[in-house]
Scaffold this motif. Structure first.
Motif, mmCIF file in Angstrom:
data_model
loop_
_atom_site.group_PDB
_atom_site.id
_atom_site.type_symbol
_atom_site.label_atom_id
_atom_site.label_comp_id
_atom_site.label_asym_id
_atom_site.label_seq_id
_atom_site.Cartn_x
_atom_site.Cartn_y
_atom_site.Cartn_z
ATOM 1 N N TRP A 99 -4.132 34.771 25.950
ATOM 2 C CA TRP A 99 -3.487 35.663 27.289
ATOM 3 C C TRP A 99 -2.447 36.367 27.426
ATOM 4 O O TRP A 99 -2.361 35.090 27.952
ATOM 5 C CB TRP A 99 -5.295 36.191 27.767
ATOM 6 N N ILE A 100 -2.300 37.191 27.188
ATOM 7 C CA ILE A 100 -1.143 37.469 28.191
ATOM 8 C C ILE A 100 -1.532 38.132 29.285
ATOM 9 O O ILE A 100 -1.659 39.426 29.055
ATOM 10 C CB ILE A 100 0.570 37.786 27.061
ATOM 11 N N GLU A 101 -0.350 38.099 30.742
ATOM 12 C CA GLU A 101 -1.176 39.185 31.484
ATOM 13 C C GLU A 101 0.888 39.441 32.105
ATOM 14 O O GLU A 101 1.051 38.227 32.944
ATOM 15 C CB GLU A 101 -2.002 38.244 32.305
ATOM 16 N N MET A 123 -1.867 36.760 18.784
ATOM 17 C CA MET A 123 -2.024 36.557 17.731
ATOM 18 C C MET A 123 -0.910 35.830 17.254
ATOM 19 O O MET A 123 0.198 36.691 17.875
ATOM 20 C CB MET A 123 -2.471 37.473 17.134
ATOM 21 N N VAL A 124 -1.152 34.813 16.403
ATOM 22 C CA VAL A 124 0.421 33.945 15.556
ATOM 23 C C VAL A 124 0.937 35.738 15.341
ATOM 24 O O VAL A 124 0.784 36.968 14.377
ATOM 25 C CB VAL A 124 -0.232 33.459 14.575
ATOM 26 N N GLY A 125 3.167 35.112 15.560
ATOM 27 C CA GLY A 125 3.386 36.047 15.137
ATOM 28 C C GLY A 125 3.921 37.105 16.140
ATOM 29 O O GLY A 125 5.199 38.527 16.156
ATOM 30 N N ASP A 126 2.925 37.825 17.294
ATOM 31 C CA ASP A 126 3.200 38.994 18.064
ATOM 32 C C ASP A 126 4.213 38.428 18.743
ATOM 33 O O ASP A 126 4.880 37.356 18.933
ATOM 34 C CB ASP A 126 2.238 38.484 18.889
ATOM 35 N N THR A 136 7.994 34.564 20.448
ATOM 36 C CA THR A 136 7.459 34.953 19.515
ATOM 37 C C THR A 136 6.432 33.446 19.574
ATOM 38 O O THR A 136 6.651 32.712 19.649
ATOM 39 C CB THR A 136 8.273 34.341 18.240
ATOM 40 N N ILE A 137 4.860 33.720 19.073
ATOM 41 C CA ILE A 137 4.191 33.510 19.740
ATOM 42 C C ILE A 137 3.974 32.649 18.205
ATOM 43 O O ILE A 137 3.765 33.354 17.006
ATOM 44 C CB ILE A 137 2.941 33.830 19.741
ATOM 45 N N LEU A 138 3.768 31.345 18.698
ATOM 46 C CA LEU A 138 2.830 30.605 17.406
ATOM 47 C C LEU A 138 2.441 29.598 17.798
ATOM 48 O O LEU A 138 2.179 29.140 18.791
ATOM 49 C CB LEU A 138 3.724 29.140 16.804
ATOM 50 N N ILE A 139 1.084 30.125 17.455
ATOM 51 C CA ILE A 139 -0.137 29.343 17.842
ATOM 52 C C ILE A 139 -0.542 27.986 17.090
ATOM 53 O O ILE A 139 -0.855 27.926 15.664
ATOM 54 C CB ILE A 139 -1.328 29.977 17.668
#
Length: 145
Positions: A99-101, A123-126, A136-139
Motif C-alpha cells: 500500500w502507498i500512503e 501493483m507491479v509496474g505502477d 517504478t514498483i517491482l514486487i
C-alpha cells in the motif's frame, strides 16, 4: 418390538451422521489453518523500487513491512530532490498487498499520474511520482498465485 428397534436404529443413524459432520468440519478447519500458516511463510514481503532521478536509474531492494520515502537521510528510501518532503510517503505491506500512503507532503504523491488521497494498493509496474522523482514498483517473492 420392531418400533423400538427402528427408533434405536434411527438414533444410531443420527448420531453417526452428526459424528461424520463434526469430523468433516474439524478436518476442514485444520487444513485451512495449515494452509494459512504456509501462505504466511511464503508471503514474506519483498519489493524493489527503481528510482529515476534525472537521467539516472537506481534500483533498491527491501525486505521489510514498511518503507518511508522522503528527503530525510533517516528514510529507508532517500530521494535527493527539493520538491520531495522530508517524510513524503509510506509503502507498507499488509493484507498480502503493498500500500502507498501520502504523509501530508507539500507537493503530493501520485500513482500513475493520479494524486494519492487515501492509502492505495500498488501493483507491479505502477509508477509513483514524488515531486520530480519517478519510482517504478517491482514486487518480488509474491508467493503462489
Amino acid at each position: 418390538m420392531s418400533g423400538i428397534i427402528f427408533l434405536i436404529l434411527r438414533i444410531l443413524l443420527a448420531v453417526t451422521l452428526y459424528l461424520f459432520l463434526g469430523l468433516s468440519l474439524y478436518i476442514l478447519w485444520r487444513d485451512m489453518k495449515e494452509q494459512r500458516e504456509i501462505l504466511a511463510i511464503q508471503k514474506e514481503p519483498s519489493i524493489s523500487l527503481v528510482v529515476q532521478e534525472g537521467d539516472t536509474n537506481k534500483t533498491y531492494q527491501y525486505k521489510t513491512n514498511e518503507i518511508i520515502i522522503g528527503r530525510d537521510p533517516s528514510c529507508e528510501c532517500t530521494l535527493n530532490s527539493e520538491k520531495v518532503s522530508a517524510n513524503h510517503a509510506r509503502l507498507s505491506f499488509h493484507d498480502n498487498h503493498w500500500w502507498i500512503e501520502d504523509l501530508k507532503s507539500t507537493n503530493g504523491s501520485f500513482l500513475n499520474n493520479e494524486r494519492i488521497l487515501v492509502p492505495t494498493v500498488v501493483m507491479v509496474g505502477d509508477l509513483l511520482r514524488f515531486g520530480d522523482v519517478t519510482v517504478t514498483i517491482l514486487i518480488l517473492g509474491s508467493g503462489p498465485a
